[in-house]
Design a protein around this motif. Structure first.
Motif, PDB file in Angstrom:
ATOM      1  N   VAL A  20       0.835  -1.198   0.000  1.00  0.00           N
ATOM      2  CA  VAL A  20       0.000   0.000   0.000  1.00  0.00           C
ATOM      3  C   VAL A  20       0.874   1.253   0.000  1.00  0.00           C
ATOM      4  O   VAL A  20       0.605   2.213  -0.739  1.00  0.00           O
ATOM      5  CB  VAL A  20      -0.976  -0.012   1.196  1.00  0.00           C
ATOM      6  N   LEU A  21       1.921   1.281   0.802  1.00  0.00           N
ATOM      7  CA  LEU A  21       2.830   2.437   0.820  1.00  0.00           C
ATOM      8  C   LEU A  21       3.501   2.629  -0.539  1.00  0.00           C
ATOM      9  O   LEU A  21       3.643   3.764  -1.014  1.00  0.00           O
ATOM     10  CB  LEU A  21       3.871   2.281   1.922  1.00  0.00           C
ATOM     11  N   LEU A  22       3.904   1.547  -1.168  1.00  0.00           N
ATOM     12  CA  LEU A  22       4.516   1.634  -2.494  1.00  0.00           C
ATOM     13  C   LEU A  22       3.528   2.190  -3.506  1.00  0.00           C
ATOM     14  O   LEU A  22       3.888   3.048  -4.322  1.00  0.00           O
ATOM     15  CB  LEU A  22       5.020   0.255  -2.936  1.00  0.00           C
ATOM     16  N   LEU A  23       2.286   1.748  -3.456  1.00  0.00           N
ATOM     17  CA  LEU A  23       1.270   2.271  -4.367  1.00  0.00           C
ATOM     18  C   LEU A  23       1.012   3.757  -4.132  1.00  0.00           C
ATOM     19  O   LEU A  23       0.852   4.526  -5.092  1.00  0.00           O
ATOM     20  CB  LEU A  23      -0.027   1.484  -4.223  1.00  0.00           C
ATOM     21  N   ILE A  28       1.580   9.377  -6.033  1.00  0.00           N
ATOM     22  CA  ILE A  28       2.031  10.754  -5.792  1.00  0.00           C
ATOM     23  C   ILE A  28       3.088  11.163  -6.815  1.00  0.00           C
ATOM     24  O   ILE A  28       3.048  12.271  -7.357  1.00  0.00           O
ATOM     25  CB  ILE A  28       2.544  10.914  -4.346  1.00  0.00           C
ATOM     26  N   ALA A  29       4.032  10.276  -7.114  1.00  0.00           N
ATOM     27  CA  ALA A  29       5.063  10.582  -8.117  1.00  0.00           C
ATOM     28  C   ALA A  29       4.431  10.784  -9.494  1.00  0.00           C
ATOM     29  O   ALA A  29       4.804  11.702 -10.235  1.00  0.00           O
ATOM     30  CB  ALA A  29       6.104   9.473  -8.159  1.00  0.00           C
TER      31      ALA A  29
END
Length: 131
Positions: A20-23, A28-29
């Motif tokens: 989830v953090l990676l997604l 955002i990027a």
């Protein structure tokens, strides 16, 4: 001896939290790139347009006012109706045939909610930098 799959040392892969953090980071990027790239591409195109118009104006020995009219016509052709030459640059040399300009303007794009990204563009454009 049998392998048991019930220990922390036997677990492999990433957890739900890290996925989830990676997604979130990827989203955002991607949103940043989508917000910034059009302004960067637009500035590149504006640099090329101003450079070509400046070179042609200097070759024809045009005055500063004739150059401003030329750039405004070109901006209207490019469908950039909300921008005028006077808002984008100022002259550093107004001698006919030796015109030089200093480009300075801002482009604001919405990132999300009430958060905006402001791109500031500056740079000198003269006959030497055009060629």
């Amino acid at each position: 001896m049998t392998n048991q799959l019930t220990g922390l040392e036997s677990q492999r892969g990433s957890g739900v939290t890290s996925i989830v953090l990676l997604l979130i980071i990827i989203v955002i990027a991607g949103k940043l790139i989508i917000a910034i790239m059009p302004a960067q591409v637009g500035d590149y195109q504006l640099d090329k347009t101003l450079g070509a118009q400046l070179k042609e104006a200097n070759n024809n020995g045009e005055t500063a006012n004739q150059f401003i009219e030329r750039v405004n016509r070109q901006l209207s052709i490019n469908a950039d109706y909300d921008t005028t030459a006077e808002e984008v640059f100022s002259f550093t040399n107004k001698k006919p045939g030796e015109l030089a300009i200093y480009k300075k303007y801002d482009k604001t794009s919405n990132f999300f909610g009430n958060v905006d990204i402001v791109n500031r563009f500056e740079g000198e454009i003269n006959a030497a930098s055009v060629e």
